[in-house]
Design a protein around this motif. Structure first.
Motif, PDB file in Angstrom:
ATOM      1  N   SER A 181       0.835  -1.193   0.000  1.00 53.14           N
ATOM      2  CA  SER A 181       0.000   0.000   0.000  1.00 53.14           C
ATOM      3  C   SER A 181       0.876   1.251   0.000  1.00 53.14           C
ATOM      4  O   SER A 181       2.024   1.229   0.440  1.00 53.14           O
ATOM      5  N   ALA A 182       0.314   2.359  -0.505  1.00 54.41           N
ATOM      6  CA  ALA A 182       1.058   3.613  -0.559  1.00 54.41           C
ATOM      7  C   ALA A 182       1.354   4.107   0.855  1.00 54.41           C
ATOM      8  O   ALA A 182       0.523   3.999   1.751  1.00 54.41           O
ATOM      9  N   ALA A 187      10.815   4.447  14.175  1.00 48.65           N
ATOM     10  CA  ALA A 187      12.114   3.812  13.950  1.00 48.65           C
ATOM     11  C   ALA A 187      12.799   4.387  12.724  1.00 48.65           C
ATOM     12  O   ALA A 187      14.016   4.630  12.718  1.00 48.65           O
ATOM     13  N   ASN A 188      12.041   4.616  11.667  1.00 48.03           N
ATOM     14  CA  ASN A 188      12.574   5.186  10.439  1.00 48.03           C
ATOM     15  C   ASN A 188      13.119   6.589  10.695  1.00 48.03           C
ATOM     16  O   ASN A 188      14.194   6.957  10.209  1.00 48.03           O
ATOM     17  N   GLN A 189      12.384   7.377  11.476  1.00 50.69           N
ATOM     18  CA  GLN A 189      12.803   8.744  11.781  1.00 50.69           C
ATOM     19  C   GLN A 189      14.114   8.753  12.572  1.00 50.69           C
ATOM     20  O   GLN A 189      14.977   9.607  12.360  1.00 50.69           O
ATOM     21  N   LEU A 225      19.217  -5.256   3.182  1.00 52.78           N
ATOM     22  CA  LEU A 225      18.567  -4.834   4.420  1.00 52.78           C
ATOM     23  C   LEU A 225      17.208  -4.216   4.124  1.00 52.78           C
ATOM     24  O   LEU A 225      17.076  -3.365   3.239  1.00 52.78           O
ATOM     25  N   ARG A 226      16.187  -4.679   4.848  1.00 46.36           N
ATOM     26  CA  ARG A 226      14.850  -4.086   4.754  1.00 46.36           C
ATOM     27  C   ARG A 226      14.545  -3.337   6.051  1.00 46.36           C
ATOM     28  O   ARG A 226      14.900  -3.813   7.142  1.00 46.36           O
ATOM     29  N   LEU A 227      13.878  -2.191   5.932  1.00 48.91           N
ATOM     30  CA  LEU A 227      13.676  -1.315   7.083  1.00 48.91           C
ATOM     31  C   LEU A 227      12.243  -0.775   7.136  1.00 48.91           C
ATOM     32  O   LEU A 227      11.521  -0.807   6.125  1.00 48.91           O
ATOM     33  N   PRO A 228      11.788  -0.272   8.291  1.00 50.21           N
ATOM     34  CA  PRO A 228      10.420   0.241   8.432  1.00 50.21           C
ATOM     35  C   PRO A 228      10.188   1.517   7.629  1.00 50.21           C
ATOM     36  O   PRO A 228      11.139   2.257   7.341  1.00 50.21           O
ATOM     37  N   PRO A 229       8.934   1.802   7.292  1.00 50.73           N
ATOM     38  CA  PRO A 229       8.597   3.021   6.547  1.00 50.73           C
ATOM     39  C   PRO A 229       8.619   4.248   7.454  1.00 50.73           C
ATOM     40  O   PRO A 229       8.709   4.132   8.678  1.00 50.73           O
ATOM     41  N   SER A 237       9.589  -0.780   3.532  1.00 50.29           N
ATOM     42  CA  SER A 237       8.240  -1.317   3.337  1.00 50.29           C
ATOM     43  C   SER A 237       7.573  -1.468   4.691  1.00 50.29           C
ATOM     44  O   SER A 237       8.250  -1.573   5.725  1.00 50.29           O
ATOM     45  N   ALA A 238       6.250  -1.472   4.706  1.00 55.19           N
ATOM     46  CA  ALA A 238       5.508  -1.755   5.930  1.00 55.19           C
ATOM     47  C   ALA A 238       5.731  -3.211   6.303  1.00 55.19           C
ATOM     48  O   ALA A 238       6.107  -4.039   5.459  1.00 55.19           O
ATOM     49  N   LEU A 239       5.466  -3.549   7.549  1.00 49.22           N
ATOM     50  CA  LEU A 239       5.795  -4.868   8.068  1.00 49.22           C
ATOM     51  C   LEU A 239       5.159  -6.005   7.263  1.00 49.22           C
ATOM     52  O   LEU A 239       5.795  -7.010   6.989  1.00 49.22           O
ATOM     53  N   GLY A 240       3.905  -5.835   6.839  1.00 48.06           N
ATOM     54  CA  GLY A 240       3.221  -6.908   6.128  1.00 48.06           C
ATOM     55  C   GLY A 240       3.302  -6.819   4.626  1.00 48.06           C
ATOM     56  O   GLY A 240       2.728  -7.657   3.916  1.00 48.06           O
ATOM     57  N   ASP A 241       3.998  -5.809   4.116  1.00 51.50           N
ATOM     58  CA  ASP A 241       4.074  -5.609   2.669  1.00 51.50           C
ATOM     59  C   ASP A 241       5.301  -6.286   2.070  1.00 51.50           C
ATOM     60  O   ASP A 241       6.309  -6.485   2.748  1.00 51.50           O
ATOM     61  N   PRO A 242       5.239  -6.634   0.769  1.00 47.14           N
ATOM     62  CA  PRO A 242       6.415  -7.214   0.114  1.00 47.14           C
ATOM     63  C   PRO A 242       7.510  -6.174  -0.065  1.00 47.14           C
ATOM     64  O   PRO A 242       7.273  -4.970   0.079  1.00 47.14           O
ATOM     65  N   ALA A 243       8.695  -6.629  -0.370  1.00 48.79           N
ATOM     66  CA  ALA A 243       9.810  -5.722  -0.620  1.00 48.79           C
ATOM     67  C   ALA A 243       9.498  -4.840  -1.829  1.00 48.79           C
ATOM     68  O   ALA A 243       8.850  -5.278  -2.783  1.00 48.79           O
ATOM     69  N   PRO A 244       9.952  -3.599  -1.822  1.00 44.95           N
ATOM     70  CA  PRO A 244       9.645  -2.686  -2.938  1.00 44.95           C
ATOM     71  C   PRO A 244      10.445  -3.032  -4.188  1.00 44.95           C
ATOM     72  O   PRO A 244      11.431  -3.783  -4.133  1.00 44.95           O
ATOM     73  N   SER A 245      10.013  -2.490  -5.309  1.00 44.92           N
ATOM     74  CA  SER A 245      10.765  -2.682  -6.548  1.00 44.92           C
ATOM     75  C   SER A 245      12.126  -2.005  -6.386  1.00 44.92           C
ATOM     76  O   SER A 245      12.247  -0.950  -5.761  1.00 44.92           O
TER      77      SER A 245
END
Length: 408
Positions: free
Chosen positions: A3-4, A390-392, A381-385, A366-374
């Motif tokens: 989701s956006a 946490a991102n901030q 490494l994948r990180l929170p939006p 990406s959000a926790l339940g979303d797939p990895a972005p293009s």
């Protein structure tokens, strides 16, 4: 495709001495509400009565904590006539004292929550306060209101809107996310506290959803016209009781930097998707400062010892009622070895170079339940939006938060 991710709240520019010294205030997702809560008016039943009846009033319906919405980004509000079959024409007609005298625990009362007034919309005025009123109404079918609540749910669905899943809702536009956070946290608190924490007897929601009381009597099982049954004494009726008011649970969340400032400590638990990491976090305990909680939680979860701690910003988190207190800490030289044996909450923790973190922020958000972005490379490494504090905190480290020299 995920989701956006919505934009963060925007606050007005200011040139205060504090901003010149410490920089602009950091505003996180779920904060920055457009409403003035005017909390002192929650006990004014004259105000509540006219605000509820005013044609400019907006009502947010919540079904099992899921809000009525036009789509994933926008809430949908209804007018007073939609909720009256459930709430009655004048739910705030009687005072708190009268409501307690008429309390009947066999009768389910829908929770009507006063959220505040939008001062940018001035169709309503009460004394010197101007702004359209906002309410949230719990339409969850339960108890004696099941039929009426179900009817309202069926009616609003015919208008092309729906109740969207409220378990981890992070897609609403920033202003409405803040409104939703307020409504969700308060309705959840009401739902979790139908019985008194002092004596175990049923409680009554008053002050437009912002307080629960333990009445002295109950009409449950009493024939019509009969006298209410007196209830046993309760400690919450004596003095100020923190059992009667909504709770907020403080939680520390920290970006921990290595002693030389070149690496960032990240961890993951079993709920995270592969390669998804975040900053460490944990509950603040009684009799503990924020800085002490940061040090304790970091050591318990990762074995790393933290020295200096600086508070960065905060984020209300309505799942169910947390205040995330964001901090940046720096590890003590020689105390950076990771050891997960103290508290087995994490499945992994590791030091990441700032270049690795920059790559993750660029291509692995990406959000926790979303797939990895293009653009994401498998194994990276994948990180929170940025809707997560946490991102901030990670951004602050990457932007040189530890190197900033305050200027007056």
């Amino acid at each position: 495709m995920g989701s956006a991710i919505p934009d963060l709240p925007i606050i007005a520019e200011d040139d205060s001495m504090l901003s010149r010294k410490f920089g602009r205030e950091i505003v996180n997702y779920f904060s920055g509400s457009p409403l003035n809560r005017v909390s002192f008016l929650r006990t004014d039943y004259g105000f509540l009565r006219v605000a509820f009846a005013h044609p400019s009033a907006s009502f947010l319906l919540m079904n099992n904590l899921s809000p009525l919405a036009k789509d994933a980004a926008n809430l949908s509000y209804v007018s007073r006539d939609v909720v009256v079959p459930l709430t009655g024409e004048e739910p705030f007609k009687t005072s708190e004292e009268e409501q307690m005298k008429g309390f009947n625990s066999d009768v389910t009362q829908p929770v009507i929550l006063f959220l505040g007034i939008d001062e940018k919309k001035t169709g309503f005025e009460y004394r010197e306060y101007k702004g359209n009123p906002y309410f949230a109404v719990d339409v969850t079918p339960k108890g004696t209101i099941t039929e009426k609540a179900t009817s309202i749910i069926d009616i609003v669905k015919t208008n092309g809107v729906s109740f969207i899943d409220g378990r981890r809702l992070l897609s609403l536009n920033a202003p409405e996310a803040a409104i939703y956070a307020e409504a969700r946290a308060l309705l959840d608190w009401n739902a979790r506290n139908p019985f008194c924490g002092g004596c175990g007897q049923p409680t009554l929601s008053i002050n437009a959803g912002w307080k629960r009381v333990c009445p002295t009597s109950d009409l449950a099982g009493v024939p019509e016209g009969g006298a209410a049954k007196e209830r046993s004494d309760c400690p919450t009726r004596h003095g100020v009781s923190n059992l009667c008011f909504p709770r907020t649970d403080p939680t520390v969340i920290m970006a921990v930097v290595s002693a030389d400032g070149s690496k960032l400590l990240l961890g993951r638990n079993k709920r995270f998707p592969p390669n998804w990491y975040s900053t460490l976090a944990g509950f603040l305990e009684p009799g503990e400062s924020i800085e002490e909680a940061v040090r304790r939680e970091t050591w318990e979860e990762s074995g790393v010892t933290v020295g200096r701690v600086v508070i960065h910003s905060t984020q209300p988190w309505p799942y169910p009622a947390n205040l995330m207190i964001g901090a940046i800490g720096q590890a003590v030289p020689g105390k950076e070895t990771i050891h997960l044996g103290h508290d087995e909450e994490l499945t992994d923790a590791k030091w990441c170079t700032l270049d690795e973190v920059r790559e993750g922020m660029a291509n692995g958000i990406s959000a926790l339940g979303d797939p990895a972005p293009s653009g994401y490379k498998e194994g990276g490494l994948r990180l929170p939006p940025h809707t997560a504090i946490a991102n901030q905190l990670i951004q602050a480290v990457l932007k040189g938060y530890l190197d900033i020299v305050p200027k007056m």
